[in-house]
Scaffold this motif. Structure first.
Motif, PDB file in Angstrom:
ATOM      1  N   LEU A 183       8.651   8.342  18.549  1.00  0.00           N
ATOM      2  CA  LEU A 183       9.858   7.868  17.881  1.00  0.00           C
ATOM      3  C   LEU A 183      10.909   8.962  17.683  1.00  0.00           C
ATOM      4  O   LEU A 183      12.079   8.656  17.503  1.00  0.00           O
ATOM      5  CB  LEU A 183       9.503   7.245  16.527  1.00  0.00           C
ATOM      6  CG  LEU A 183       8.535   6.052  16.593  1.00  0.00           C
ATOM      7  CD1 LEU A 183       8.244   5.524  15.218  1.00  0.00           C
ATOM      8  CD2 LEU A 183       9.093   4.948  17.476  1.00  0.00           C
ATOM      9  N   TYR A 198      -1.262   7.694   9.704  1.00  0.00           N
ATOM     10  CA  TYR A 198      -0.371   8.838   9.522  1.00  0.00           C
ATOM     11  C   TYR A 198       0.421   8.752   8.217  1.00  0.00           C
ATOM     12  O   TYR A 198       1.166   9.657   7.884  1.00  0.00           O
ATOM     13  CB  TYR A 198       0.578   9.010  10.703  1.00  0.00           C
ATOM     14  CG  TYR A 198       1.484   7.830  11.009  1.00  0.00           C
ATOM     15  CD1 TYR A 198       1.171   6.941  12.008  1.00  0.00           C
ATOM     16  CD2 TYR A 198       2.668   7.640  10.310  1.00  0.00           C
ATOM     17  CE1 TYR A 198       1.994   5.882  12.311  1.00  0.00           C
ATOM     18  CE2 TYR A 198       3.510   6.574  10.604  1.00  0.00           C
ATOM     19  CZ  TYR A 198       3.169   5.706  11.608  1.00  0.00           C
ATOM     20  OH  TYR A 198       3.990   4.653  11.894  1.00  0.00           O
ATOM     21  N   VAL A 199       0.221   7.661   7.477  1.00  0.00           N
ATOM     22  CA  VAL A 199       0.988   7.471   6.250  1.00  0.00           C
ATOM     23  C   VAL A 199       0.524   8.441   5.160  1.00  0.00           C
ATOM     24  O   VAL A 199       1.339   9.114   4.525  1.00  0.00           O
ATOM     25  CB  VAL A 199       0.858   6.015   5.774  1.00  0.00           C
ATOM     26  CG1 VAL A 199       1.521   5.842   4.430  1.00  0.00           C
ATOM     27  CG2 VAL A 199       1.468   5.077   6.798  1.00  0.00           C
ATOM     28  N   PHE A 252       0.829  -1.213   0.000  1.00  0.00           N
ATOM     29  CA  PHE A 252       0.000   0.000   0.000  1.00  0.00           C
ATOM     30  C   PHE A 252       0.861   1.260   0.000  1.00  0.00           C
ATOM     31  O   PHE A 252       0.434   2.301  -0.497  1.00  0.00           O
ATOM     32  CB  PHE A 252      -0.992  -0.005   1.172  1.00  0.00           C
ATOM     33  CG  PHE A 252      -0.450   0.499   2.479  1.00  0.00           C
ATOM     34  CD1 PHE A 252       0.347  -0.312   3.261  1.00  0.00           C
ATOM     35  CD2 PHE A 252      -0.735   1.781   2.916  1.00  0.00           C
ATOM     36  CE1 PHE A 252       0.852   0.145   4.457  1.00  0.00           C
ATOM     37  CE2 PHE A 252      -0.234   2.246   4.119  1.00  0.00           C
ATOM     38  CZ  PHE A 252       0.562   1.427   4.888  1.00  0.00           C
ATOM     39  N   LEU A 253       2.095   1.170   0.482  1.00  0.00           N
ATOM     40  CA  LEU A 253       2.969   2.343   0.443  1.00  0.00           C
ATOM     41  C   LEU A 253       3.354   2.687  -0.996  1.00  0.00           C
ATOM     42  O   LEU A 253       3.390   3.851  -1.375  1.00  0.00           O
ATOM     43  CB  LEU A 253       4.232   2.082   1.267  1.00  0.00           C
ATOM     44  CG  LEU A 253       4.053   2.179   2.772  1.00  0.00           C
ATOM     45  CD1 LEU A 253       5.251   1.588   3.486  1.00  0.00           C
ATOM     46  CD2 LEU A 253       3.856   3.623   3.193  1.00  0.00           C
ATOM     47  N   ASN A 302       6.876  -0.066  12.044  1.00  0.00           N
ATOM     48  CA  ASN A 302       7.604   1.187  12.183  1.00  0.00           C
ATOM     49  C   ASN A 302       7.919   1.481  13.659  1.00  0.00           C
ATOM     50  O   ASN A 302       9.006   1.952  13.990  1.00  0.00           O
ATOM     51  CB  ASN A 302       6.751   2.317  11.574  1.00  0.00           C
ATOM     52  CG  ASN A 302       7.453   3.659  11.596  1.00  0.00           C
ATOM     53  OD1 ASN A 302       6.853   4.676  11.860  1.00  0.00           O
ATOM     54  ND2 ASN A 302       8.742   3.663  11.334  1.00  0.00           N
ATOM     55  N   PHE A 303       6.969   1.154  14.548  1.00  0.00           N
ATOM     56  CA  PHE A 303       7.192   1.415  15.970  1.00  0.00           C
ATOM     57  C   PHE A 303       8.120   0.388  16.598  1.00  0.00           C
ATOM     58  O   PHE A 303       8.882   0.711  17.498  1.00  0.00           O
ATOM     59  CB  PHE A 303       5.852   1.402  16.718  1.00  0.00           C
ATOM     60  CG  PHE A 303       5.156   2.734  16.744  1.00  0.00           C
ATOM     61  CD1 PHE A 303       4.471   3.192  15.632  1.00  0.00           C
ATOM     62  CD2 PHE A 303       5.188   3.533  17.876  1.00  0.00           C
ATOM     63  CE1 PHE A 303       3.826   4.420  15.647  1.00  0.00           C
ATOM     64  CE2 PHE A 303       4.544   4.758  17.898  1.00  0.00           C
ATOM     65  CZ  PHE A 303       3.864   5.210  16.784  1.00  0.00           C
ATOM     66  N   PHE A 352       2.952  -1.642   7.895  1.00  0.00           N
ATOM     67  CA  PHE A 352       3.960  -0.611   8.103  1.00  0.00           C
ATOM     68  C   PHE A 352       3.880   0.006   9.499  1.00  0.00           C
ATOM     69  O   PHE A 352       4.877   0.086  10.201  1.00  0.00           O
ATOM     70  CB  PHE A 352       3.834   0.493   7.047  1.00  0.00           C
ATOM     71  CG  PHE A 352       4.720   1.652   7.354  1.00  0.00           C
ATOM     72  CD1 PHE A 352       6.093   1.529   7.242  1.00  0.00           C
ATOM     73  CD2 PHE A 352       4.191   2.845   7.832  1.00  0.00           C
ATOM     74  CE1 PHE A 352       6.921   2.580   7.570  1.00  0.00           C
ATOM     75  CE2 PHE A 352       5.031   3.901   8.152  1.00  0.00           C
ATOM     76  CZ  PHE A 352       6.394   3.765   8.014  1.00  0.00           C
ATOM     77  N   ILE A 353       2.672   0.421   9.911  1.00  0.00           N
ATOM     78  CA  ILE A 353       2.547   1.242  11.125  1.00  0.00           C
ATOM     79  C   ILE A 353       3.109   0.515  12.353  1.00  0.00           C
ATOM     80  O   ILE A 353       3.947   1.050  13.075  1.00  0.00           O
ATOM     81  CB  ILE A 353       1.079   1.659  11.319  1.00  0.00           C
ATOM     82  CG1 ILE A 353       0.661   2.590  10.172  1.00  0.00           C
ATOM     83  CG2 ILE A 353       0.875   2.333  12.666  1.00  0.00           C
ATOM     84  CD1 ILE A 353      -0.711   3.185  10.285  1.00  0.00           C
ATOM     85  N   GLN A 411       3.204   9.387  16.434  1.00  0.00           N
ATOM     86  CA  GLN A 411       4.408   8.774  15.883  1.00  0.00           C
ATOM     87  C   GLN A 411       5.645   9.604  16.223  1.00  0.00           C
ATOM     88  O   GLN A 411       6.653   9.079  16.678  1.00  0.00           O
ATOM     89  CB  GLN A 411       4.246   8.610  14.372  1.00  0.00           C
ATOM     90  CG  GLN A 411       5.299   7.744  13.737  1.00  0.00           C
ATOM     91  CD  GLN A 411       6.119   8.511  12.719  1.00  0.00           C
ATOM     92  OE1 GLN A 411       6.066   9.733  12.664  1.00  0.00           O
ATOM     93  NE2 GLN A 411       6.880   7.773  11.941  1.00  0.00           N
TER      94      GLN A 411
END
Lengths: 311, 263
Positions: free
Chosen positions: A275, A252-253, A135-136, B208-209, B204-205, A271
């Protein structure tokens, strides 16, 4: 699978039919043994983390000196007063994307359920197949489609629609990329299949004879849709809207790839707090507020739509 | 006008379908692009160089194989744990059934970012080393509920008389399970496993963390959106799409043939 009584050996078979033996004690424990490993996983890696996060959200301290639980609830207040625009934006974008998904998805689901005939499987495959490209990658493709000199901007410009959208605050100047419109477009695109599939399942279950009956009673197609088809597809509408709204509000993507830095959603804030800034209490409080907001909205929505048995 | 009104639904539906497929077409077309700068967002000229050397970019194929490994293990783990839960829920009446059902449902109804953040707080508190294992743990966790739902639906719709019949024919519990129950439940288990694989591979989400400095394929793509996107990403996206469509079409042909043989 030991609850079912063991059948006696063939040579010892007395009179058929064989009466089922009462499950033995070992058998009564079977469901618990089956559940144990999976539930343990969910408790340790889903429920327990939630508790840790709850405790983190009321801690104070610093990264160097360590955090302590001080029941500092003010973190929640600070988070809310600092980041309410992002919260509002998330709910707004996710809401608009959900409505767009419903409007765009309904005709396609209807098409697959009633009009596709022998093409049905092929259309279904075409709905699911885009999923197989990450999906990215697909979201990045929207950067090309919505690019400043691209076809979408050109078409909108020649129809003078960009003036309308920028008056609405959806776009800025002559571009679509890095505006709210692009983010909403990305969200709509990414979560559309989650709307189409439940809609299709509930439409497919509708008995075709109901449509004929409505026609026999002189209902026009629009009336049939309004009074018969749509009400019967409500379970699909409710689960479809939930499946789009919940992930879209935490995403958030899309905001990162298609929006600008001034269009951050709450997911982006969580996020970066977690991070990059490493302010764990604020991040934890933010994600709890998001969770609570979603729970409240979803409960109210399910109550209103009168399909409580769904969840 | 009447013609248009009669076909309005079909036209609207096909437009939505085009909206869904458009990015895939763009990905495919741009896999033959020869970009000038670091980014592959504008068409320059036709070239097949990326297709000739899909692994020509540093770390790309490494991240791809890491994602595949994680997806395979996550699928095995989530399918094993999830199938057991699904059988317990579909076959047995026991106390706390409602509570178990909600615990299964919650991960699917939670925004990913909330789960991702809370899991990270747990790992940080435990002082766990972020990397392969934390990613795998997280993936099994969020795939589990989807497997349970898929398998449960299948087992619930199964006719219990089939198993009774097997027992009437003197099949032992193991034999009944292996020769009757499992084959009937298999499509549900396969659907759950496929879903788990797709979810894990594309996540991904949550990754990512909880990945630390480990880079999976979606994370590589994410990073490339900032650093510059190699054309090879489009090649891999196109290949994934093509392989999936071919597999599904092959599956359809096989089932059609079987149906014809049976009738």
């Amino acid at each position: 699978m030991t609850t079912v009584a063991e059948a006696p050996a063939p040579e010892a078979a007395p009179e058929p039919p064989v009466p089922l033996k009462k499950p033995r004690k070992r058998g009564r424990l079977t469901p618990y043994w089956l559940l144990l490993p999976g539930l343990l996983w969910l408790v340790v890696f889903f429920a327990l983390p939630m508790l840790y996060q709850a405790s983190t959200s009321v801690q104070t301290g610093s990264l160097e000196e360590g955090y302590k639980v001080t029941w500092h609830f003010a973190t929640y207040w600070d988070a809310l007063s600092n980041y309410w625009p992002q919260f509002l934006r998330s709910v707004l974008y996710a809401g608009v994307a959900t409505i767009l998904c419903l409007v765009l998805g309904y005709p396609l689901a209807y098409l697959i359920a009633f009009k596709a005939g022998r093409w049905r499987n092929l259309v279904l495959i075409l709905v699911i197949a885009p999923f197989f490209t990450s999906f990215l990658i697909r979201t990045l493709a929207w950067k090309t489609i919505l690019a400043d000199s691209g076809p979408v901007v050109g078409a909108l410009n020649s129809l003078h629609l960009l003036d309308v959208t920028s008056w609405l605050g959806m776009t800025e100047g002559d571009r679509v990329l890095a505006t709210p419109l692009a983010v909403v477009c990305g969200l709509t695109y990414n979560f559309l299949p989650f709307m189409i599939l439940p809609l299709y399942t509930s439409l497919e279950r509708i008995d075709g004879r109901l449509h004929e009956a409505a026609g026999d009673l002189y209902a026009r197609p629009i009336t049939t849709f309004r009074r018969v088809t749509f009400p019967l597809s409500m379970p699909g509408v409710v689960s479809g809207t939930l499946l789009t709204f919940i992930p879209a509000s935490g995403d958030y993507v899309n905001a990162q790839l298609l929006g600008s830095t001034s269009e951050k959603m709450v997911g982006n804030v969580i996020q970066s707090q977690f991070l990059t800034v490493l302010d764990y209490p604020t991040a934890a409080a933010l994600s709890f507020i998001l969770m609570a907001a979603i729970l409240i909205m979803v409960t109210l929505y399910i109550r209103r739509s009168g399909t409580e048995d769904l969840v | 006008m009447r013609w248009l009104r009669k076909r309005l639904v079909v036209i609207a539906g096909l437009l939505t379908l085009a909206f869904l497929i458009l990015p895939n077409i763009v990905v495919m077309v741009f896999s033959f692009n020869k970009p000038k700068g670091r980014f592959n967002y504008a068409w320059q000229e036709f070239s097949t160089h990326a297709w000739e050397d899909p692994c020509g970019v540093a770390d790309l194929c490494g991240s791809l194989s890491l994602s595949l490994q994680i997806a395979v293990w996550a699928t095995i783990g989530a399918t094993a744990l999830g199938t057991a839960i699904a059988f317990a829920l579909a076959r047995y009446r026991f106390r706390a059934r409602g509570a178990v059902n909600s615990l299964i449902f919650l991960p699917m109804a939670m925004p990913e970012v909330v789960m991702a953040a809370s899991l990270l707080t747990l790992f940080l508190n435990m002082g766990a080393q972020l990397g392969f294992w934390t990613i795998l743990i997280a993936h099994i966790m969020f795939c589990l509920s989807f497997v349970v739902t898929a398998v449960k639906a299948r087992v619930m719709s199964m006719d219990p008389r089939l198993e009774q019949a097997a027992q009437d024919l003197y099949a032992g519990p193991v034999q009944t399970f292996v020769r009757v129950t499992l084959p009937i439940a298999a499509p549900g288990i396969a659907a759950g496993a496929l879903l788990a694989f797709a979810l894990s591979f594309d996540d991904f989400i949550i990754t990512n963390f909880n990945a630390g400095s480990t880079v999976t394929f979606p994370m590589y793509v994410w990073g490339s959106a900032q650093r510059g996107t190699p054309v090879q990403i489009n090649v891999i996206g196109t290949a994934m799409f093509a392989i999936a469509v071919l597999l599904v079409l092959a599956g359809m042909v096989v089932t059609n043939r079987r149906k014809k043989q049976h009738s």
